[in-house]
Design a protein around this motif. Structure first.
Motif, PDB file in Angstrom:
ATOM      1  N   ILE A 152      -9.846  -7.103   7.516  1.00  0.00           N
ATOM      2  CA  ILE A 152      -9.967  -6.021   6.542  1.00  0.00           C
ATOM      3  C   ILE A 152     -10.197  -4.703   7.277  1.00  0.00           C
ATOM      4  N   ALA A 153      -9.158  -3.844   7.241  1.00  0.00           N
ATOM      5  CA  ALA A 153      -9.233  -2.531   7.878  1.00  0.00           C
ATOM      6  C   ALA A 153      -9.855  -1.504   6.944  1.00  0.00           C
ATOM      7  N   SER A 154      -9.728  -1.731   5.638  1.00  0.00           N
ATOM      8  CA  SER A 154     -10.311  -0.833   4.640  1.00  0.00           C
ATOM      9  C   SER A 154     -10.641  -1.632   3.395  1.00  0.00           C
ATOM     10  N   CYS A 155     -11.807  -1.344   2.831  1.00  0.00           N
ATOM     11  CA  CYS A 155     -12.223  -1.976   1.580  1.00  0.00           C
ATOM     12  C   CYS A 155     -12.958  -0.920   0.774  1.00  0.00           C
ATOM     13  N   ASP A 156     -12.423  -0.601  -0.377  1.00  0.00           N
ATOM     14  CA  ASP A 156     -13.010   0.423  -1.241  1.00  0.00           C
ATOM     15  C   ASP A 156     -13.176   1.743  -0.485  1.00  0.00           C
ATOM     16  N   SER A 157     -12.143   2.117   0.248  1.00  0.00           N
ATOM     17  CA  SER A 157     -12.047   3.379   0.995  1.00  0.00           C
ATOM     18  C   SER A 157     -12.907   3.458   2.250  1.00  0.00           C
ATOM     19  N   GLY A 158     -13.478   2.366   2.689  1.00  0.00           N
ATOM     20  CA  GLY A 158     -14.293   2.391   3.902  1.00  0.00           C
ATOM     21  C   GLY A 158     -14.181   1.075   4.637  1.00  0.00           C
TER      22      GLY A 158
ATOM     23  N   PHE B 112      -8.640   0.339  -2.987  1.00  0.00           N
ATOM     24  CA  PHE B 112      -8.387   1.108  -1.770  1.00  0.00           C
ATOM     25  C   PHE B 112      -8.592   0.234  -0.532  1.00  0.00           C
ATOM     26  N   ASP B 113      -7.889  -0.879  -0.526  1.00  0.00           N
ATOM     27  CA  ASP B 113      -8.016  -1.868   0.538  1.00  0.00           C
ATOM     28  C   ASP B 113      -6.774  -1.895   1.417  1.00  0.00           C
ATOM     29  N   GLU B 114      -6.987  -2.369   2.643  1.00  0.00           N
ATOM     30  CA  GLU B 114      -5.880  -2.629   3.556  1.00  0.00           C
ATOM     31  C   GLU B 114      -6.244  -3.881   4.339  1.00  0.00           C
ATOM     32  N   TRP B 115      -5.509  -4.940   4.059  1.00  0.00           N
ATOM     33  CA  TRP B 115      -5.780  -6.242   4.661  1.00  0.00           C
ATOM     34  C   TRP B 115      -4.594  -6.685   5.504  1.00  0.00           C
TER      35      TRP B 115
ATOM     36  N   VAL C   8      -4.368   3.352   4.105  1.00  0.00           N
ATOM     37  CA  VAL C   8      -4.384   3.538   2.647  1.00  0.00           C
ATOM     38  C   VAL C   8      -5.313   4.659   2.205  1.00  0.00           C
ATOM     39  N   ASN C   9      -6.241   5.053   3.059  1.00  0.00           N
ATOM     40  CA  ASN C   9      -7.166   6.108   2.666  1.00  0.00           C
ATOM     41  C   ASN C   9      -6.562   7.510   2.816  1.00  0.00           C
ATOM     42  N   GLY C  10      -5.368   7.584   3.388  1.00  0.00           N
ATOM     43  CA  GLY C  10      -4.664   8.862   3.444  1.00  0.00           C
ATOM     44  C   GLY C  10      -4.037   9.132   2.080  1.00  0.00           C
ATOM     45  N   PHE C  11      -4.288  10.300   1.526  1.00  0.00           N
ATOM     46  CA  PHE C  11      -3.793  10.615   0.185  1.00  0.00           C
ATOM     47  C   PHE C  11      -2.284  10.454   0.128  1.00  0.00           C
ATOM     48  N   GLN C  12      -1.831   9.698  -0.838  1.00  0.00           N
ATOM     49  CA  GLN C  12      -0.426   9.415  -1.107  1.00  0.00           C
ATOM     50  C   GLN C  12       0.278   8.723   0.051  1.00  0.00           C
ATOM     51  N   PHE C  13      -0.431   7.889   0.815  1.00  0.00           N
ATOM     52  CA  PHE C  13       0.217   7.127   1.878  1.00  0.00           C
ATOM     53  C   PHE C  13       1.277   6.214   1.266  1.00  0.00           C
ATOM     54  N   SER C  14       2.422   6.167   1.901  1.00  0.00           N
ATOM     55  CA  SER C  14       3.492   5.264   1.493  1.00  0.00           C
ATOM     56  C   SER C  14       4.044   4.584   2.732  1.00  0.00           C
ATOM     57  N   ALA C  15       4.099   3.268   2.703  1.00  0.00           N
ATOM     58  CA  ALA C  15       4.661   2.515   3.824  1.00  0.00           C
ATOM     59  C   ALA C  15       6.163   2.761   3.956  1.00  0.00           C
ATOM     60  N   LEU C  16       6.772   3.343   2.930  1.00  0.00           N
ATOM     61  CA  LEU C  16       8.212   3.582   2.934  1.00  0.00           C
ATOM     62  C   LEU C  16       8.592   5.045   3.125  1.00  0.00           C
ATOM     63  N   ALA C  17       7.619   5.898   3.364  1.00  0.00           N
ATOM     64  CA  ALA C  17       7.927   7.322   3.572  1.00  0.00           C
ATOM     65  C   ALA C  17       8.787   7.485   4.828  1.00  0.00           C
ATOM     66  N   THR C  18       9.656   8.460   4.784  1.00  0.00           N
ATOM     67  CA  THR C  18      10.488   8.747   5.953  1.00  0.00           C
ATOM     68  C   THR C  18      10.039  10.064   6.567  1.00  0.00           C
TER      69      THR C  18
ATOM     70  N   VAL D  62       0.708  -7.702   5.402  1.00  0.00           N
ATOM     71  CA  VAL D  62      -0.180  -6.557   5.254  1.00  0.00           C
ATOM     72  C   VAL D  62      -0.202  -6.243   3.763  1.00  0.00           C
ATOM     73  N   LEU D  63      -1.397  -6.142   3.214  1.00  0.00           N
ATOM     74  CA  LEU D  63      -1.569  -5.825   1.798  1.00  0.00           C
ATOM     75  C   LEU D  63      -2.320  -4.515   1.716  1.00  0.00           C
ATOM     76  N   GLY D  64      -1.787  -3.573   0.968  1.00  0.00           N
ATOM     77  CA  GLY D  64      -2.425  -2.272   0.854  1.00  0.00           C
ATOM     78  C   GLY D  64      -2.514  -1.809  -0.580  1.00  0.00           C
ATOM     79  N   ALA D  65      -3.636  -1.212  -0.906  1.00  0.00           N
ATOM     80  CA  ALA D  65      -3.846  -0.642  -2.246  1.00  0.00           C
ATOM     81  C   ALA D  65      -4.450   0.734  -2.062  1.00  0.00           C
ATOM     82  N   GLY D  66      -3.636   1.747  -2.275  1.00  0.00           N
ATOM     83  CA  GLY D  66      -4.108   3.121  -2.124  1.00  0.00           C
ATOM     84  C   GLY D  66      -3.752   3.930  -3.352  1.00  0.00           C
TER      85      GLY D  66
END
Length: 124
Positions: free
Chosen positions: A7-13, A49-52, A68-78, A98-102
């Motif tokens: 767990i890299a992030s859980c509830d923004s921390g 706001f998790d990233e697993w 995921v804690n970066g505002f409007q992060f998208s794994a598909l952004a170019t 990788v599971l992300g909820a932002g």
């Protein structure tokens, strides 16, 4: 199930396992919390706001940067430096999933072909 969740992030921390969780095999590597081999969903914290990162093994895990804690992060952004760093980390660490909820989106990255086909299948 039957895998390790980093767990890299859980509830923004960072996620801090409880004493009870440490006694059942959770470990802490810097800000990264790593589960024992998961046998029940109840072993994992509630999401938000998790990233697993999901691995077959917990050998050699090092701290992960969270995205995921970066505002409007998208794994598909170019053409986005933050997204490029995310994919570099995924390539280097080789997680199974990788599971992300932002904000504003959720994402799943997987190397599992069966899961990939199931989540990308369109209904007729």
């Amino acid at each position: 199930m039957r895998r390790f969740v980093a767990i890299a992030s859980c509830d923004s921390g960072s996620y801090k396992p409880t004493e009870e969780e440490f006694s059942t095999g959770w470990t802490q590597h810097g800000t990264l919390a790593v589960s024992p081999r998961i046998s029940a969903v109840s072993q994992l914290p509630s999401p938000g706001f998790d990233e697993w990162y999901v691995y077959d093994s917990n050998a050699g895990l090092a701290p992960h940067q969270n995205f995921v804690n970066g505002f409007q992060f998208s794994a598909l952004a170019t053409k986005d430096e933050f997204t490029e760093k995310f994919w570099k980390q995924v390539v280097e660490l080789q997680p199974l999933h990788v599971l992300g909820a932002g904000l504003p989106s959720l994402f799943v990255v997987t190397r599992d072909e069966v899961i990939f086909k199931a989540i990308t299948r369109t209904k007729s």
